[in-house]
Design an enzyme around this catalytic site. Structure first.
Site, PDB file in Angstrom:
ATOM      1  N   SER A   1      -2.844  -2.445  -4.270  1.00 30.04           N
ATOM      2  CA  SER A   1      -1.522  -2.471  -3.629  1.00 30.04           C
ATOM      3  C   SER A   1      -0.838  -3.832  -3.772  1.00 30.04           C
ATOM      4  O   SER A   1      -0.475  -4.221  -4.863  1.00 30.04           O
ATOM      5  CB  SER A   1      -1.678  -2.061  -2.167  1.00 30.04           C
TER       6      SER A   1
ATOM      7  N   ASP B   1       6.067  -3.217  -4.228  1.00 29.54           N
ATOM      8  CA  ASP B   1       4.756  -3.868  -4.229  1.00 29.54           C
ATOM      9  C   ASP B   1       3.961  -3.346  -5.434  1.00 29.54           C
ATOM     10  O   ASP B   1       4.480  -2.571  -6.247  1.00 29.54           O
ATOM     11  CB  ASP B   1       4.027  -3.640  -2.897  1.00 29.54           C
TER      12      ASP B   1
ATOM     13  N   ASP C   1       1.707  -1.144  -6.052  1.00 32.74           N
ATOM     14  CA  ASP C   1       1.552   0.278  -6.360  1.00 32.74           C
ATOM     15  C   ASP C   1       2.787   1.091  -5.967  1.00 32.74           C
ATOM     16  O   ASP C   1       2.750   2.318  -5.935  1.00 32.74           O
ATOM     17  CB  ASP C   1       0.261   0.859  -5.758  1.00 32.74           C
TER      18      ASP C   1
ATOM     19  N   ASP D   1       4.585   1.731  -3.339  1.00 31.76           N
ATOM     20  CA  ASP D   1       4.833   2.572  -2.164  1.00 31.76           C
ATOM     21  C   ASP D   1       5.714   1.864  -1.142  1.00 31.76           C
ATOM     22  O   ASP D   1       6.220   2.493  -0.218  1.00 31.76           O
ATOM     23  CB  ASP D   1       3.529   3.105  -1.538  1.00 31.76           C
TER      24      ASP D   1
HETATM   25 MG    MG Z   1       1.198  -0.531  -1.618  1.00 33.13          MG
END
Ligand code: MG
Length: 458
Positions: free
Chosen positions: A99, A242, A244, A246
């Site tokens: 992440s 960020d 990944d 999300d």
């Molecule tokens: Mg994330």
């Protein structure tokens, strides 16, 4: 749960690659995950980190060895993989991502068949299999299969477009600057925005797992290039994701960077205008702004513990359609009850199109709060007792003990005191209508905490 050994943190398993998170350990973790799923069909995908392809192979080895069948997506945003779980009705997914952590880290997020990360109880089951060496390997003729799963990002983009007024957005010909931190945000958002009729400028959009452009946590201090670019090209909006993709943090046309609860409150306002009476799920760490908007537009706030998985599960439990976090997580239930950076971007553009408003004006109209933060050292073994003592000593018209202690005062100021999950400290967050009051709250409650901790030490 005293003495229970942990693999999972707040958002999955994390560690520095080849040190804390080795290939060997990843295979064993994945075998435990495979046993937990009992030979299911699982999607596997990863973010742009240099270790992604290597760890994906270790994950696939562990999962297939225990009889799970793999649908391999490869590199993709986490929310696109979560959407694919529901679309293809798999038993879940294993996502290799750390992440927002720096590039030397990687991690493993395990997704259940509802597209949401596992609950704490499910994680404990995997941890028990792992630590008790209870892994059962499949017979040679029951080893899992591996198939590619194409089209995941297309499906994801198409799904997002169904939730916004595409014609209205296209008419405005917005110019958007996207900063995906050289990671998987590059794979979906720029295309989504072009398909929505926007002009797109990108920075840090070439996939590079060393993250040369900026660190993958979209903190305002890392987003100066985005802010400058928005100004330089005269864009209407800037957005940063960020690692990944999300979480999404937004920049207005003047280059001002906003923390997530401000833009979430804007989404909340327009959602409630169209869906009065709905529940809004948000962690107790969110700004009073989110509460103000709910009160003004007829929504019902549901406070949760801090953490995106908790918000997702609470939304599912209550059948709530909207959730949000101050770190840029927006959970739009009609699409999926998990945070989703590209969905959040489409919602902001939808509001800008519908109101014919500039983001600076739309956010300028929202109530303004000043935030101050603080910390007080507290040995781990005293954290719980400190909290108990604090609960007895504090007073206020409105107190929540759902996660640490939060007190909301009559003058719209508030203080939250939470023991850190990773460090021997208490964190303090104060909010008020002016900076002096916020600072005063930090001082006052830091003193109170220190007093209690000192008494407990002797
Ligand atoms: Mg994330």
């Amino acid at each position: 749960m005293p003495n229970h050994k942990r693999l999972f943190g707040t958002n999955g398993i994390r560690g520095v690659v080849n040190k804390e998170l080795t290939v060997e350990k990843t295979i064993k973790i994945s075998s435990a995950i495979g046993n937990f799923f009992q030979k299911g069909n699982l999607i596997v995908g990863y973010d742009a980190r240099t270790s992604g392809p290597m760890l994906a192979r270790a994950v696939i080895a562990g999962l297939t060895a225990t009889g799970c069948n793999i649908l391999l997506v490869g590199m993709a945003p986490t929310p696109a993989l979560q959407f694919a779980v529901k679309k293809h009705q798999t038993d879940g997914a294993v996502i290799i991502t750390a992440s927002h952590n720096p590039p030397e880290y990687n991690g493993i997020k395990v997704i259940w068949n509802d597209g949401i990360e596992l609950s704490r109880e499910q994680e404990i089951k995997i941890e028990n299999i792992f630590f008790n060496d209870e892994i059962n390997y499949a017979e040679w003729n029951r080893i899992g299969t591996i198939h590619d799963l194409p089209g995941v990002i297309n499906d994801y983009i198409d799904a997002i477009k169904k939730h916004v007024n595409t014609d209205e957005i296209a008419e405005k010909q917005f110019h958007v600057v996207v900063d995906p931190a050289n990671s998987v945000g590059s794979l979906a958002a720029p295309r989504l925005l072009r398909e929505l009729g926007c002009k797109v400028t990108t920075i840090n959009a070439n996939i590079d797992g060393t993250f040369p452009g900026r660190l993958p946590e979209p903190r305002p201090e890392y987003l100066k290039d985005l802010s400058l670019t928005v100004k330089a090209v005269n864009a209407d909006l800037g957005v940063a994701y960020d690692g990944d993709a999300d979480r999404a943090i937004f920049v207005d046309e003047e280059g001002t960077i906003y923390w997530g609860d401000k833009t979430f409150a804007l989404i909340e306002k327009h959602f409630l205008m169209e869906n009065p009476g709905e529940k809004i799920v948000t962690p107790v760490s969110s700004s009073t702004l989110v509460k103000d908007v709910a009160e003004a537009y007829g929504g019902k706030i549901v406070w949760t513990k801090v953490g995106s998985v908790t918000v997702s599960h609470k939304m599912k439990e209550l059948n709530a359609k909207l959730g949000g976090e101050e770190n840029g997580g927006v959970f739009y239930g009609p699409h999926q009850s998990v945070r989703d950076g590209a969905m959040a971007t489409a919602l902001i553009l939808d509001i800008m199109a519908k109101t014919d408003g500039k983001l600076s004006k739309l956010l300028g109209e929202m109530p303004r709060y000043y935030i101050e933060k603080g910390r007080v050292e507290c040995p781990n073994e005293l954290k719980e007792k400190t909290l108990e003592r604090l609960e007895k000593e504090v007073s206020g018209p409105n107190i929540s003990t759902i996660d640490g202690i939060k007190i909301w005062f009559e003058d719209k100021s508030a203080i939250l005191m939470r023991p850190s999950g990773t460090e021997p400290i208490y964190r303090l967050y104060a909010e008020a209508k002016n900076a002096e009051k916020a600072l005063q709250l930090i001082h006052e409650y830091a003193e109170k905490l220190k007093e209690i901790i000192n008494t407990l030490k002797h």
